[in-house]
Design an enzyme around this catalytic site. Structure first.
Site, PDB file in Angstrom:
ATOM      1  N   ALA A  76       7.282  -0.536  -4.241  1.00 53.82           N
ATOM      2  CA  ALA A  76       7.214   0.896  -4.558  1.00 53.82           C
ATOM      3  C   ALA A  76       6.084   1.580  -3.783  1.00 53.82           C
ATOM      4  O   ALA A  76       6.178   2.763  -3.458  1.00 53.82           O
ATOM      5  CB  ALA A  76       7.038   1.099  -6.058  1.00 53.82           C
ATOM      6  N   HIS A  77       5.017   0.843  -3.484  1.00 55.89           N
ATOM      7  CA  HIS A  77       3.966   1.393  -2.621  1.00 55.89           C
ATOM      8  C   HIS A  77       4.545   1.710  -1.236  1.00 55.89           C
ATOM      9  O   HIS A  77       4.359   2.796  -0.703  1.00 55.89           O
ATOM     10  CB  HIS A  77       2.833   0.370  -2.433  1.00 55.89           C
ATOM     11  CG  HIS A  77       1.780   0.399  -3.485  1.00 55.89           C
ATOM     12  ND1 HIS A  77       1.954  -0.175  -4.713  1.00 55.89           N
ATOM     13  CD2 HIS A  77       0.532   0.934  -3.492  1.00 55.89           C
ATOM     14  CE1 HIS A  77       0.858  -0.004  -5.424  1.00 55.89           C
ATOM     15  NE2 HIS A  77      -0.030   0.654  -4.714  1.00 55.89           N
ATOM     16  N   LEU A  78       5.255   0.723  -0.692  1.00 59.84           N
ATOM     17  CA  LEU A  78       5.823   0.886   0.650  1.00 59.84           C
ATOM     18  C   LEU A  78       6.787   2.063   0.704  1.00 59.84           C
ATOM     19  O   LEU A  78       6.751   2.870   1.632  1.00 59.84           O
ATOM     20  CB  LEU A  78       6.546  -0.407   1.067  1.00 59.84           C
ATOM     21  CG  LEU A  78       5.633  -1.569   1.473  1.00 59.84           C
ATOM     22  CD1 LEU A  78       6.441  -2.850   1.632  1.00 59.84           C
ATOM     23  CD2 LEU A  78       4.886  -1.253   2.766  1.00 59.84           C
TER      24      LEU A  78
END
Lengths: 295, 202
Positions: B37-39
């Protein structure tokens, strides 16, 4: 006698209680640590741990979201009147599937070449450690093992010339390297001798002991005591945030070794020292060993 | 050591008052993101795509929860402890600068790059007790939403409404202090004493 239907039911109960209720010896070790801890950050961490597992037990919720990879230890008494030994493995697999769905437990069995099976079963998983022992009982221990602490377990092939002091230094250095990663306060299983596989297997088996129960051999008990003291002197503390409580216990054992080898296995257990066991007698009577489970 | 209660959206001014060693509790919105989800969030920002949620002033929790969905399709949190934050070190600095989250919650601590970004932007790292999944779940009053479920439930972007979520030990503050670094320096200085107990030198 047919054991598989009893085993399936019992193993489900064991997985459920292992995931949700910490055994008494671990509870006592953590509460004692809280009492004697003087660092305020460490104390707040231990307080959170205690509040967490007490609430989990009360509401029957897994005490950690990582409900581990499913492992069973099965001891079959040599005089156990079992007629369906070949069905026990499937009974344990079924128990893990049911526990995954009903407790619920997080699906933690991943195909290294593919995806998560979704039910905590797959090739060799649950892993079953079989042993034939004297007696007429069938004993099962459910041992869900978390990934964070397992990642800090290791095998080292030492030179025999380093001696027992060299072994102790290696364990201490390794636990300093591990720092807060295995979710301390930890229980550290240590074993030397045998071979690479034997050392780590024996080390992991030491995690089944009640937390803090010393080895019956006084010399080994003394090594356990010194290692625990040394690890706690480092100041790593609960979760690596500093403090006097880094390790709740060191449990050590050994096997005879090859003249050229000194294998060392270190098996690390996080504070959630989860397990639950039961014995099934030849008349089908079940005795639960860690938890007060009603049928 | 102070005990500080923060309400989202958290301002830069408020978060700069918090110091290493303080205990914080958060009420309001906490959202979950792990590696994937960061990416994706950073990818969206790069492409100029609109995010499903404005992250500014919120608390980001490194966590893959156990969740269950009832017959009505509503999600409930069963257990939600922190995952190891160091995996996110490789992009957390960019993430903080881009989205201005004010609190990052996880376990095990983070390193130089994150510490520098937190000082620059104004954010703190709150260490949540590893494994304390029940405490976390009990502080969640409601699952406000979930996005990016295609990443799988542990990696999805969960949005929780929380009340007094904590205790979180401030381990990185906005002044460049890092408790994990301090502890590791102390451990080095204790190494000799520990060696003496087991009777070895060096």
């Amino acid at each position: 006698m047919e054991y598989a239907p009893i085993v399936e039911k019992v193993a489900f109960n064991l997985m459920k209680y292992a995931a949700t209720v910490l055994p008494d010896s671990a509870v006592k070790a953590l509460k004692d640590a809280y009492k004697y801890e003087s660092n305020s950050v460490a104390k707040s961490q231990l307080e959170a741990i205690i509040k967490n597992f007490e609430t989990g037990a009360k509401f029957c919720i897994p005490m950690c979201q990582d409900t581990g990879i499913h492992i069973y230890y099965v001891e079959v008494g040599a005089d156990c009147p079992i007629d369906d030994l070949g069905k026990i493995k499937d009974a344990l697999i079924n128990a893990s599937r049911r526990a995954t769905k009903e407790v619920p437990m997080r699906p933690n069995a991943v195909d290294p070449f593919g995806s998560n099976s979704g039910d905590n079963t797959g090739r060799f998983i649950p892993w079953i450690n079989w042993e034939v022992v004297p007696g007429d009982k069938l004993k099962i221990v459910a041992f869900p093992k978390g990934g964070g602490s397992e990642n800090m377990s290791t095998v080292k092939m030492l030179k025999p010339g380093v001696g027992i002091k060299g072994v102790m230094k290696e364990v201490l250095d390794w636990m300093i390297h591990a720092a807060g990663q295995p979710c301390p306060p930890t229980v550290v299983g240590v074993a030397i001798g045998g071979g690479a596989d034997i050392a780590i297997k024996l080390a992991k088996k030491q995690l089944m002991r009640p937390v803090g129960q010393p080895h019956p051999d006084k010399n080994i008990a003394e090594i356990e005591r010194k290692l625990k003291e040394a690890i706690n002197t480092t100041g790593i503390g609960p979760m690596g945030l500093g403090g006097n409580t880094t390790c709740l216990a060191v449990h050590m054992d050994y096997a005879y070794r090859h003249p050229a080898s000194l294998p060392l296995g270190i098996a690390v257990q996080c504070w959630a020292a989860r397990q639950s066991g039961a014995e099934i007698a030849p008349d089908g009577k079940v005795t639960y060993l860690h938890h007060n489970i009603k049928e | 050591m102070a005990i500080v209660k923060l309400q989202t959206p958290i301002s830069e001014e408020d978060v700069r008052k918090v110091k290493v060693g303080d205990i914080i509790y958060i009420s309001g919105t906490v959202y979950l993101s792990r590696d994937e989800a960061h990416l994706r969030a950073l990818e969206y920002a790069k492409e100029g795509k609109k995010l499903p949620l404005d992250f500014e002033g919120l608390a980001l929790f490194h966590c893959g929860p156990i969740v269950k969905q009832d017959e009505k399709g509503e999600w409930h949190v069963v257990a939600a402890g922190p995952t190891t934050s160091s995996r996110m070190e490789i992009f957390e600095d960019k993430y903080i600068e881009q989205f201005k989250v004010r609190v990052v919650i996880g376990k095990g601590g983070m390193f130089e790059r994150t510490t520098a970004a937190m000082k620059k932007v104004g954010a703190v790292y709150g260490a949540f007790t590893g494994g304390a999944a029940v405490l976390a779940a009990k502080a969640v009053k409601k699952v406000k939403g979930v996005e990016w479920l295609d990443l799988g439930t542990p990696e999805a972007l969960w949005i929780f409404e929380v009340e007094e979520f904590g205790p979180l030990t401030v381990a990185i503050d906005t002044h460049g202090n890092n408790l994990f670094k301090e502890v590791s320096q102390k451990v080095e200085s204790n190494r000799k004493k520990a060696y003496e107990i087991i009777g070895v030198s060096e």
